[in-house]
Write a protein that holds these residues in place. Structure first.
Motif, short mmCIF file in Angstrom:
data_model
loop_
_atom_site.label_atom_id
_atom_site.label_comp_id
_atom_site.label_asym_id
_atom_site.label_seq_id
_atom_site.Cartn_x
_atom_site.Cartn_y
_atom_site.Cartn_z
N LEU A 199 12.92 38.97 49.04
CA LEU A 199 12.43 38.65 47.69
C LEU A 199 14.05 38.26 47.19
O LEU A 199 14.97 39.07 47.06
CB LEU A 199 12.16 39.61 46.69
N PHE A 200 14.19 36.88 46.59
CA PHE A 200 15.37 36.50 45.95
C PHE A 200 14.91 35.92 44.63
O PHE A 200 13.75 35.49 44.59
CB PHE A 200 15.88 35.50 47.11
N ASN A 201 15.84 35.46 44.06
CA ASN A 201 15.51 34.82 42.71
C ASN A 201 14.82 33.81 42.92
O ASN A 201 15.54 32.72 43.79
CB ASN A 201 16.98 35.08 41.71
N GLU A 202 14.14 33.23 42.20
CA GLU A 202 13.24 31.98 42.39
C GLU A 202 12.77 31.49 43.73
O GLU A 202 12.64 30.50 44.02
CB GLU A 202 14.24 30.84 41.87
N GLU A 223 2.52 30.68 38.44
CA GLU A 223 1.84 29.75 37.81
C GLU A 223 2.00 29.96 36.28
O GLU A 223 1.67 29.09 35.42
CB GLU A 223 0.40 30.01 38.34
N ASP A 224 2.23 31.02 35.55
CA ASP A 224 2.10 31.22 34.19
C ASP A 224 3.57 31.05 33.65
O ASP A 224 3.84 31.19 32.38
CB ASP A 224 1.65 32.77 33.97
N GLY A 225 4.54 30.68 34.66
CA GLY A 225 5.93 30.46 34.13
C GLY A 225 6.85 31.45 33.85
O GLY A 225 8.00 31.41 33.18
N THR A 226 6.35 32.69 34.55
CA THR A 226 7.54 33.79 34.18
C THR A 226 8.42 33.75 35.26
O THR A 226 8.41 33.05 36.14
CB THR A 226 6.61 35.07 34.57
N PRO A 227 9.66 34.01 34.79
CA PRO A 227 10.75 33.86 35.43
C PRO A 227 10.87 34.51 36.76
O PRO A 227 10.73 36.05 36.62
CB PRO A 227 11.99 34.12 34.56
N ALA A 228 11.04 33.86 37.92
CA ALA A 228 10.77 34.62 39.24
C ALA A 228 12.06 34.96 39.57
O ALA A 228 12.61 35.12 40.65
CB ALA A 228 9.96 33.88 40.15
N THR A 229 12.51 36.26 38.79
CA THR A 229 13.55 36.96 39.52
C THR A 229 13.38 37.96 40.63
O THR A 229 12.10 38.20 40.74
CB THR A 229 14.29 37.70 38.35
N ALA A 230 14.22 38.14 41.26
CA ALA A 230 13.74 39.36 42.49
C ALA A 230 13.23 40.53 41.81
O ALA A 230 12.41 41.05 42.62
CB ALA A 230 15.23 39.61 43.06
N SER A 231 13.75 41.19 40.80
CA SER A 231 13.11 42.56 40.19
C SER A 231 11.99 42.18 39.71
O SER A 231 11.04 42.99 39.88
CB SER A 231 14.06 42.95 39.25
N GLN A 232 11.39 41.03 39.15
CA GLN A 232 10.26 40.71 38.54
C GLN A 232 9.27 40.62 39.76
O GLN A 232 8.04 40.95 39.49
CB GLN A 232 10.34 39.43 37.83
#
Length: 305
Positions: free
Chosen positions: A228-231, A236-245
């Motif tokens: 898991l890395f950032n982005e 699909e819902d546009g949530t920022p895909a950070t590694a922690s998220q």
């Protein structure tokens, strides 16, 4: 002749004296023997206790040398007494599993029908299942065939068998994730800490080829690389895909996979507590009504004159 008789008599007398003396000594030697036994037992107890303390000290020293970390506690939204899952997070967690984790890990106890009403509608779940080609059969001719997946099918396994999985991962076998949250101490906290805890190995730690260092993994050396890395994906819902998220969402999804009855169980708890509260109120009222005449009556004794 007289000398022989005297010798025999003297020998017999000596034997009888010895027997008596032995009998007397035996009465005293019993105490000495018991004392010596107690001393021996005490010595053995001390030695045994010392050996146990030494083993315990060695065991603790080995554990103290271990650099494994316990996962920290996180405030998960579903850990409350009557809290339910964040279903938007569950849907995002499914996306993370599908696009990242499914390349190595299986979930052979979860079917696409389990997604209905949780992360997808029935039509969406059918579309997700239809993207997979499943080997089925035999047909009328006895041959196996490929067909699109359906709701009753389980999530596909990325490898045909365990040997193929080990060959593709340097001998390591990726575990099935269906019940991984219940199978690891710490649950979702462990999953989140493991996915976000990759770092450089400290001095003195030797890693083999293909291994990575993660202090939350037992032993520190883990064959799974950081995934898991950032982005690394787009939600699909546009949530920022950070590694922690990403780690938070997939940990929530794996928690649901391990306990799909979670929301139903808590919903039933709320219903039971509501009904129980009503029954307690009615029972208390009936008790006060029935016992009011007994608790307010006055008993008086009037003897005959």
């Amino acid at each position: 002749m007289a000398a022989n008789v005297g010798r025999i008599y003297g020998t017999a007398l000596f034997k009888s004296t010895s027997i008596c003396s032995v009998g007397q000594i035996t009465s005293y030697s019993t105490t000495r023997e018991w004392t010596s036994r107690k001393t021996l037992l005490r010595t053995l107890g001390i030695l045994t206790g010392g050996a146990g303390a030494l083993i315990l000290a060695l065991d603790r020293s080995v554990k103290a040398a271990n650099v494994d970390l316990h996962p920290p506690k996180n405030p998960w939204s579903h850990n409350g007494l009557i809290s339910s899952f964040d279903h938007a997070s569950l849907r995002r967690g499914y996306e993370v599993y599908k696009q990242v984790c499914a390349a190595c890990h299986s979930m052979r106890f979860i079917c696409y029908r389990h997604l209905v009403g949780v992360t997808h509608t029935e039509e969406q779940a059918k579309a997700e299942a239809g993207e997979q080609m499943v080997t089925d059969g035999p047909d009328e001719t006895g041959a196996m065939f490929q067909r699109p997946g359906k709701l009753s099918d389980t999530f596909p396994n990325p490898y045909p068998n365990e040997e193929a999985a080990r060959a593709a991962n340097n001998g390591a076998f990726p575990p099935d994730l269906s019940y991984i949250q219940l199978a690891r101490h710490g649950g979702e906290d462990y999953i989140f800490a493991l996915l976000t805890g990759y770092c450089d190995a400290p001095a003195g730690v030797v890693l083999r080829e293909g291994q990575n260092y993660n202090p939350y993994f037992p032993g520190g050396a883990i064959s799974m690389a950081q995934a898991l890395f950032n982005e690394v994906i787009e939600y699909e819902d546009g949530t920022p895909a950070t590694a922690s998220q990403l780690a938070k969402d997939v940990a929530t999804f794996l928690t649901w996979a391990s306990q799909p009855e979670h929301d139903d169980r808590k919903r039933m708890f709320i219903k039971c507590m509501g009904i129980l509260g009503i029954l307690i109120g009615v029972t208390y009222y009936i008790k006060r009504f029935k016992f009011s005449t007994l608790k307010t009556r006055k008993i008086e004794f009037r003897p005959k004159k």
